[in-house]
Motif scaffolding. Structure first.
Motif, PDB file in Angstrom:
ATOM      1  N   ARG A   1      -6.113   5.013   1.225  1.00 11.38           N
ATOM      2  CA  ARG A   1      -6.536   5.179   2.618  1.00 11.38           C
ATOM      3  C   ARG A   1      -5.545   6.026   3.419  1.00 11.38           C
ATOM      4  O   ARG A   1      -5.540   5.986   4.642  1.00 11.38           O
ATOM      5  CB  ARG A   1      -6.731   3.802   3.256  1.00 11.38           C
ATOM      6  CG  ARG A   1      -7.959   3.078   2.713  1.00 11.38           C
ATOM      7  CD  ARG A   1      -7.910   1.585   2.944  1.00 11.38           C
ATOM      8  NE  ARG A   1      -9.146   0.944   2.528  1.00 11.38           N
ATOM      9  CZ  ARG A   1      -9.474   0.653   1.271  1.00 11.38           C
ATOM     10  NH1 ARG A   1      -8.635   0.968   0.287  1.00 11.38           N
ATOM     11  NH2 ARG A   1     -10.629   0.073   0.968  1.00 11.38           N
ATOM     12  N   GLY A   2      -4.711   6.780   2.717  1.00 13.04           N
ATOM     13  CA  GLY A   2      -3.832   7.738   3.388  1.00 13.04           C
ATOM     14  C   GLY A   2      -2.533   7.165   3.902  1.00 13.04           C
ATOM     15  O   GLY A   2      -1.877   7.783   4.751  1.00 13.04           O
ATOM     16  N   ILE A   3      -2.120   6.002   3.402  1.00 12.67           N
ATOM     17  CA  ILE A   3      -0.902   5.346   3.875  1.00 12.67           C
ATOM     18  C   ILE A   3       0.151   5.375   2.771  1.00 12.67           C
ATOM     19  O   ILE A   3      -0.155   5.158   1.595  1.00 12.67           O
ATOM     20  CB  ILE A   3      -1.206   3.902   4.302  1.00 12.67           C
ATOM     21  CG1 ILE A   3      -2.039   3.910   5.593  1.00 12.67           C
ATOM     22  CG2 ILE A   3       0.067   3.086   4.498  1.00 12.67           C
ATOM     23  CD1 ILE A   3      -2.588   2.567   5.995  1.00 12.67           C
ATOM     24  N   VAL A   4       1.387   5.645   3.137  1.00 12.64           N
ATOM     25  CA  VAL A   4       2.504   5.501   2.215  1.00 12.64           C
ATOM     26  C   VAL A   4       2.944   4.041   2.278  1.00 12.64           C
ATOM     27  O   VAL A   4       3.384   3.563   3.328  1.00 12.64           O
ATOM     28  CB  VAL A   4       3.663   6.446   2.572  1.00 12.64           C
ATOM     29  CG1 VAL A   4       4.860   6.181   1.658  1.00 12.64           C
ATOM     30  CG2 VAL A   4       3.217   7.907   2.462  1.00 12.64           C
ATOM     31  N   PHE A   5       2.791   3.339   1.157  1.00  8.26           N
ATOM     32  CA  PHE A   5       3.045   1.895   1.114  1.00  8.26           C
ATOM     33  C   PHE A   5       4.325   1.642   0.338  1.00  8.26           C
ATOM     34  O   PHE A   5       4.487   2.096  -0.796  1.00  8.26           O
ATOM     35  CB  PHE A   5       1.875   1.169   0.451  1.00  8.26           C
ATOM     36  CG  PHE A   5       1.934  -0.334   0.558  1.00  8.26           C
ATOM     37  CD1 PHE A   5       1.317  -0.990   1.602  1.00  8.26           C
ATOM     38  CD2 PHE A   5       2.617  -1.083  -0.397  1.00  8.26           C
ATOM     39  CE1 PHE A   5       1.372  -2.372   1.702  1.00  8.26           C
ATOM     40  CE2 PHE A   5       2.679  -2.469  -0.303  1.00  8.26           C
ATOM     41  CZ  PHE A   5       2.051  -3.111   0.745  1.00  8.26           C
ATOM     42  N   VAL A   6       5.245   0.890   0.949  1.00  8.58           N
ATOM     43  CA  VAL A   6       6.543   0.593   0.352  1.00  8.58           C
ATOM     44  C   VAL A   6       6.682  -0.920   0.245  1.00  8.58           C
ATOM     45  O   VAL A   6       6.404  -1.646   1.208  1.00  8.58           O
ATOM     46  CB  VAL A   6       7.695   1.149   1.217  1.00  8.58           C
ATOM     47  CG1 VAL A   6       9.047   0.853   0.579  1.00  8.58           C
ATOM     48  CG2 VAL A   6       7.519   2.644   1.461  1.00  8.58           C
ATOM     49  N   SER A   7       7.107  -1.425  -0.910  1.00 12.12           N
ATOM     50  CA  SER A   7       7.409  -2.856  -1.050  1.00 12.12           C
ATOM     51  C   SER A   7       8.855  -3.009  -1.478  1.00 12.12           C
ATOM     52  O   SER A   7       9.379  -2.187  -2.230  1.00 12.12           O
ATOM     53  CB  SER A   7       6.471  -3.527  -2.059  1.00 12.12           C
ATOM     54  OG  SER A   7       6.632  -2.985  -3.366  1.00 12.12           O
ATOM     55  N   ILE A   8       9.500  -4.078  -1.026  1.00 13.12           N
ATOM     56  CA  ILE A   8      10.945  -4.226  -1.234  1.00 13.12           C
ATOM     57  C   ILE A   8      11.288  -5.580  -1.841  1.00 13.12           C
ATOM     58  O   ILE A   8      10.567  -6.560  -1.659  1.00 13.12           O
ATOM     59  CB  ILE A   8      11.726  -4.045   0.086  1.00 13.12           C
ATOM     60  CG1 ILE A   8      11.460  -5.220   1.047  1.00 13.12           C
ATOM     61  CG2 ILE A   8      11.363  -2.718   0.762  1.00 13.12           C
ATOM     62  CD1 ILE A   8      12.353  -5.244   2.275  1.00 13.12           C
ATOM     63  N   ASN A   9      12.399  -5.610  -2.548  1.00 14.33           N
ATOM     64  CA  ASN A   9      13.079  -6.856  -2.909  1.00 14.33           C
ATOM     65  C   ASN A   9      14.212  -7.105  -1.919  1.00 14.33           C
ATOM     66  O   ASN A   9      14.751  -6.153  -1.334  1.00 14.33           O
ATOM     67  CB  ASN A   9      13.680  -6.769  -4.316  1.00 14.33           C
ATOM     68  CG  ASN A   9      12.646  -6.880  -5.418  1.00 14.33           C
ATOM     69  OD1 ASN A   9      11.511  -7.280  -5.185  1.00 14.33           O
ATOM     70  ND2 ASN A   9      13.047  -6.523  -6.627  1.00 14.33           N
TER      71      ASN A   9
END
Length: 547
Positions: free
Chosen positions: A149-157
């Motif tokens: 959907r055009g989003i840069v998605f970042v997940s973190i520890n």
């Protein structure tokens, strides 16, 4: 004359499919520390296990995160980094997932990005797990649907348990700021700073970052709103099932909680460590097991440097970050957290007498919301509201009072598999819908959605969430308008479909706010201090009957 094989090679090259962008089999991005190579997933670029801080091991254990070291050449970023050290969930828990590789060297993040993006909105996801468990590598947290959907998605520890939330006098003494604890919170801030420096290389807009989390991740989002050193690192916030507990002070008891340094000193003795050198030499998994046995509670610490005060006080002074907020809770939150629910008395008369003794002039309001006719159901609802419902609405009200766009939701969706296990709208059950994949990535014991309506609701919810990340307004095509909370107490009710409504649980917020105000004024903890066995409220007629 050139050999015919050469011309055949030229012809084959001409007929070959176009190479991916960057002219490589793997997408490559240059970040501040060096060049990384991820992998293609259709038209998405996926990068995993990127270090955003130096490994907090050895002498770096229980220190603020340090910048990661640079590398030469191309670093592979196709595999998730190790999970931070943590105890396993019980195998019968709805949240159980097979144990992943663990290490103290765990401060990594992951990025899902469109094939081509320029100044795309960014979401930074903070996982839940009571600040004790969890990992960004969970399949439940796959950011692919957002990237589509055009989003840069970042997940973190971030550091967990005693390794992430441990205060001790000797640690404070070696700190330039004279404080300790809050290392997990500092990790989250370090990750946001890394995103600010590097997300443009993935096509993201560093000025349009939404910080988003659920449960302990939502608690973290709430604290990021209140922490001055996180200012400017995000432009919007999403908090799914937050709480607003009182947390320890660094050096003195408060709200029925021991000083954080004192708790740390007692714990150090339980593992036989006479000094910091010895404490840092203890194996991380042994420390984690000892902390679990000692019932060490990982949580933020009011230290006056990182965290300046209790979050309810910060909100009352309107000192929180001035950003749009989307927050909410689930109707069946504690159906999967029964240990939080007070035990019901033997009969209705005992229940009513206990409520009158504990709540005095507020007892009538309590019994109207949580009647004795269904004690078990009432205590489940009361615990949900005292922990999650009140906190969600208080956060939204605080942002609205500061003149900021703020949106409230209630997730109230049930489906056959959840209903069969008495887990309708349980804690975290909105996640498959928020991530746009109602049936995939679920832990093995999770009751799986399966109807077409579930897929439709997932499409609706990720649509609202993604639009909020883009513009600060949750909207979705051909779906109800989600109005800001405002004076009308507007909210979105997610049942089998989104329904716009007003005042989700009339009287709920007012009751629990009054209880919190009185317990806070008396220096008492308000978190989970509820029900017919709770201490009498100060300032009520019941309190005056106290011996």
């Amino acid at each position: 004359m050139m050999h015919v094989g050469f011309w055949l090679w030229v012809l084959l090259l001409a007929l070959a499919p176009a190479s991916p962008v960057h002219g490589a089999d793997r997408p490559q991005v240059r970040v501040t520390e060096g060049l990384i190579a991820g992998e293609w997933r259709g038209d998405l670029r996926v990068f995993r296990g990127i270090p955003y801080a130096a490994p907090p091991v050895g002498a770096r254990r229980w220190r603020p995160p340090a910048p990661p070291e640079a590398w030469r050449g191309v670093r592979k970023a196709a595999a998730f980094g190790a999970a931070c050290v943590q105890p396993a969930y019980p195998e019968d828990s709805v949240y159980f997932e097979p144990q992943m590789p663990m290490s103290e060297d765990c401060l990594t993040l992951n990025v899902w990005a469109p094939k081509v993006a320029v100044k795309a909105p960014v979401i930074v996801w903070i996982h839940g797990g009571a600040l004790l468990r969890g990992t960004s590598a969970s399949p439940l947290y796959d950011g692919g649907e957002y990237a589509k959907r055009g989003i840069v998605f970042v997940s973190i520890n971030y550091r967990l348990g005693v390794l992430g939330w441990f205060a001790h006098p000797a640690l404070s003494a070696e700190s330039p700021e004279g404080v300790s604890g809050n290392y997990g919170l500092l990790d989250q801030i370090a990750a946001l700073r890394w995103v600010r420096r590097n997300v443009a290389a993935f096509g993201g807009d560093p000025a349009n970052v939404t910080v988003m989390g659920e449960s302990a991740g939502a608690l973290s989002v709430a604290y990021l709103l209140g922490v001055p050193r996180a200012r400017g690192l995000f432009a919007k916030a999403i908090a799914e099932s937050p709480n607003l507990r009182a947390v320890p002070r660094l050096r003195e008891p408060a709200f029925g909680l021991a000083a954080a340094e004192g708790t740390g000193a007692v714990f150090a003795k339980t593992v036989g460590a006479k000094n910091l050198v010895a404490l840092r030499a203890v194996d991380a998994e042994r420390l984690t097991g000892a902390a679990l046995a000692a019932r060490f509670v990982p949580q933020p610490t009011v230290d006056g440097a990182v965290l300046p005060g209790q979050l309810v006080d910060i909100l009352d002074r309107q000192e929180q970050a001035r950003v749009p907020l989307l927050a909410g809770f689930n109707s069946g939150e504690v159906r999967s957290q029964r240990a939080l629910v007070p035990k019901a008395p033997a009969d209705a008369a005992t229940y009513e007498a206990g409520i009158k003794r504990s709540y005095g002039d507020l007892a009538h309001a309590w019994l109207r919301l949580y009647p004795a006719s269904d004690m078990e159901g009432s205590l489940i609802a009361a615990t949900r509201d005292a922990v999650y419902g009140w906190a969600s609405e208080r956060l939204v009200r605080a942002q609205a009072a500061a003149g900021l766009p703020a949106y409230l939701y209630l997730f109230d969706h049930c489906y056959e598999a959840a209903r069969a296990r008495d887990l309708c709208a349980f804690h975290a059950s909105e996640l498959p819908f928020v991530f746009g994949r109602a049936e995939s990535g679920l832990p093995p014991n999770w009751p799986a959605p399966g109807a077409a309506a579930d897929s439709d609701l997932a499409e609706a919810m990720i649509g609202y969430w993604a639009s909020f990340a883009r513009s600060g307004v949750p909207s979705a095509a051909d779906l109800p308008v989600w109005s800001a909370y405002g004076m009308e107490e507007a909210y979105m009710h997610f049942t089998d479909r989104p329904v716009a409504d007003r005042d989700p649980l009339p009287g709920m917020f007012e009751l629990h706010e009054a209880v919190m105000q009185r317990r806070r004024a008396a220096g008492e903890q308000w978190f989970l201090n509820l029900g017919p066995s709770a201490p009498p409220l100060a300032g009520s007629s019941a309190a005056r009957l106290r011996p």
